[in-house]
Scaffold this motif. Structure first.
Motif, mmCIF file in Angstrom:
data_model
loop_
_atom_site.group_PDB
_atom_site.id
_atom_site.type_symbol
_atom_site.label_atom_id
_atom_site.label_comp_id
_atom_site.label_asym_id
_atom_site.label_seq_id
_atom_site.Cartn_x
_atom_site.Cartn_y
_atom_site.Cartn_z
ATOM 1 N N THR A 58 0.823 -1.211 0.000
ATOM 2 C CA THR A 58 0.000 0.000 0.000
ATOM 3 C C THR A 58 0.861 1.267 0.000
ATOM 4 O OG1 THR A 58 -0.071 0.196 2.402
ATOM 5 C CG2 THR A 58 -1.758 -1.222 1.367
ATOM 6 N N GLN A 59 0.196 2.386 -0.257
ATOM 7 C CA GLN A 59 0.869 3.687 -0.200
ATOM 8 C C GLN A 59 1.455 3.915 1.192
ATOM 9 O OE1 GLN A 59 1.144 6.210 -2.811
ATOM 10 N NE2 GLN A 59 2.664 6.958 -1.343
ATOM 11 N N ASP A 100 5.327 4.616 1.993
ATOM 12 C CA ASP A 100 5.767 5.810 2.724
ATOM 13 C C ASP A 100 6.509 5.435 4.006
ATOM 14 O OD1 ASP A 100 4.567 7.357 0.756
ATOM 15 O OD2 ASP A 100 2.741 7.706 1.935
ATOM 16 N N SER A 141 7.839 6.362 -7.408
ATOM 17 C CA SER A 141 6.569 6.614 -6.711
ATOM 18 C C SER A 141 5.886 5.274 -6.433
ATOM 19 C CB SER A 141 5.654 7.478 -7.580
ATOM 20 O OG SER A 141 5.222 6.746 -8.716
ATOM 21 N N HIS A 142 4.944 5.303 -5.526
ATOM 22 C CA HIS A 142 4.190 4.084 -5.215
ATOM 23 C C HIS A 142 3.445 3.586 -6.452
ATOM 24 C CE1 HIS A 142 0.521 1.954 -3.789
ATOM 25 N NE2 HIS A 142 1.433 1.291 -3.115
#
Length: 72
Positions: free
Chosen positions: A4-5, A9, A64-65
Motif C-alpha cells: 500500500t501507499q 511511505d 513513486s508508489h
C-alpha cells in the motif's frame, strides 16, 4: 501481498529507507562526476554506460508508489 501507499511511505521514511536514499544520491553524484573525467569524455560508450547507470539510480530514487505497483 499488496504493497500500500502507507507501506511505501513507511519504508522510505524508515531509517533503512533514509540510508538507501543517501547511498543512491551519493552514487548518482559519483557517476555525475565520473562523466566529466578525461577518460570518459574520450570514450562515448563508457559515457553512455555511466549516463544509463545514473538514470537508473535516479529513477529508483524518485520512484513513486504508483510506478512501483504498475498503476502509472
Amino acid at each position: 501481498m499488496k504493497f500500500t501507499q502507507d507501506d511505501f511511505d513507511a519504508w522510505w521514511g524508515s531509517s533503512v529507507g533514509h540510508e538507501v536514499r543517501r547511498v543512491l544520491a551519493k552514487n548518482i553524484e559519483e557517476l555525475h562526476e565520473a562523466t566529466f573525467s578525461e577518460a570518459v569524455v574520450r570514450d562515448p560508450i563508457k559515457g553512455a554506460i555511466l549516463l544509463g547507470q545514473k538514470q537508473a539510480l535516479t529513477e529508483f530514487l524518485n520512484l513513486s508508489h504508483g510506478r512501483l505497483i504498475g498503476s502509472e
